[in-house]
Write an enzyme that holds these catalytic residues in place. Structure first.
Site, PDB file in Angstrom:
ATOM      1  CB  SER A  49     -12.307 -15.021   8.210  1.00 16.94           C
ATOM      2  OG  SER A  49     -11.348 -15.123   9.249  1.00 16.94           O
ATOM      3  CD  GLU A 227       3.802 -21.254  -4.898  1.00 16.13           C
ATOM      4  OE1 GLU A 227       3.974 -20.691  -3.802  1.00 16.13           O
ATOM      5  OE2 GLU A 227       4.172 -20.781  -5.982  1.00 16.13           O
ATOM      6  CG  HIS A 234      -9.006 -18.874   8.111  1.00 11.95           C
ATOM      7  ND1 HIS A 234      -7.842 -18.163   7.948  1.00 11.95           N
ATOM      8  CD2 HIS A 234      -9.948 -17.988   8.497  1.00 11.95           C
ATOM      9  CE1 HIS A 234      -8.069 -16.881   8.215  1.00 11.95           C
ATOM     10  NE2 HIS A 234      -9.342 -16.751   8.549  1.00 11.95           N
TER      11      HIS A 234
END
Length: 279
Positions: A49, A227, A234
């Site tokens: 990722s 939020e 990341h």
């Protein structure tokens, strides 16, 4: 370097594929003189990722592979096959290496960055041991690329945002980066040490400066995260650009894909170079 029985067998088994790929590339590519490097090609990415492409629903999260094209010169493109949550093992076992090896051509690059999810040893689908299964799986990427005349490059895993009580950046990947360095030396393949480069950069920036690199968002800052978000793994677009710059600088130091193929390494690069496709 002596050739092991395993490597000899792998090379013989891959010979028809190698000859077929080389023949197809020779037929498709324009003729060039002996010793002249290809001036066009593809940089393939196999990874997790931290490198992967993201959709608009994930914005402003960005993988460094999304920013790498800005540092490549004319004629070179990026095929980013990195996928969230994958390790060297799960990426391979799910068959994700297959389409890369079907598409890769002689002279192309295959950048291989895994480690974050290999560390999850409690998950049998992803966890590997640094000096046994991690290296064994990485060899499959190296052998596959080399059998097709492409050039594999190992990329040590980019560091997370972690600091000690004195505000010094600390490593988080255990033995995996060193195991990758050892494999690169044993297999005589190029290595770009992004783990070391990113650790030094996070240390220079400090806890406050790295907030602009990682996916830290205040409540209401972005509609996808109303939020807020506190993600120390990341990247925001700025972080993706800077990690891609580390990768590009490492490739240039190793004269890959060829001298002059990398550009803008010291330029200010706007975050707008990172875009998210719909879907």
């Amino acid at each position: 370097m002596p050739v092991s029985r395993r490597h000899a067998a792998a090379a013989l088994a891959a010979l028809p594929l190698t000859l077929a790929a080389a023949g197809a590339a020779q037929a498709a590519a324009p003729a060039r003189g002996p010793g002249r490097p290809r001036r066009e090609g593809t940089v393939f990415i196999a990874g997790d990722s931290t490198a992967a492409p993201k959709t608009a629903a994930a914005a402003p999260e960005a993988g460094w592979g999304m920013a790498l094209p800005v540092f490549l010169g004319h004629g070179w493109t990026v095929a980013n096959h990195a996928v969230n949550g994958r390790s060297s093992k799960s990426f391979h076992d799910e068959g994700r290496l297959v389409p890369i090896l079907e598409a890769i051509r002689p002279g192309d690059l295959l950048l291989v960055q895994f480690g974050h999810n290999d560390e999850k040893t409690g998950d049998p689908a992803r966890g590997t041991d640094p000096y046994t299964t991690y290296q064994d799986y990485l060899r499959r990427y190296l052998d596959g690329a080399r059998a097709r005349g492409a050039r594999p490059v190992l990329i040590t895993p980019v560091e997370r945002r972690r600091f000690d009580a004195d505000g010094r950046a600390r490593p988080t990947h255990g033995e995996y980066p060193e195991a990758m360095r050892a494999l690169a030396a044993a297999e005589d393949v190029p290595l770009v040490d992004v783990q070391a480069a990113s650790l030094a950069e996070w240390d220079r920036l400090g806890p406050g400066g790295t907030l602009e690199v990682f996916l830290h968002l205040a409540p209401g800052e972005h509609p996808n995260h109303p939020e807020g978000k506190q993600d120390n793994t990341h990247f925001r677009p700025h972080g993706a650009v800077e990690v891609a710059r580390m990768v590009a600088r490492g490739l240039k130091e190793r004269r890959l894909p060829h001298p002059g193929a990398l550009r803008r390494l010291d330029d200010a690069v706007p975050e707008s170079v990172v875009t998210w496709p719909a879907g």
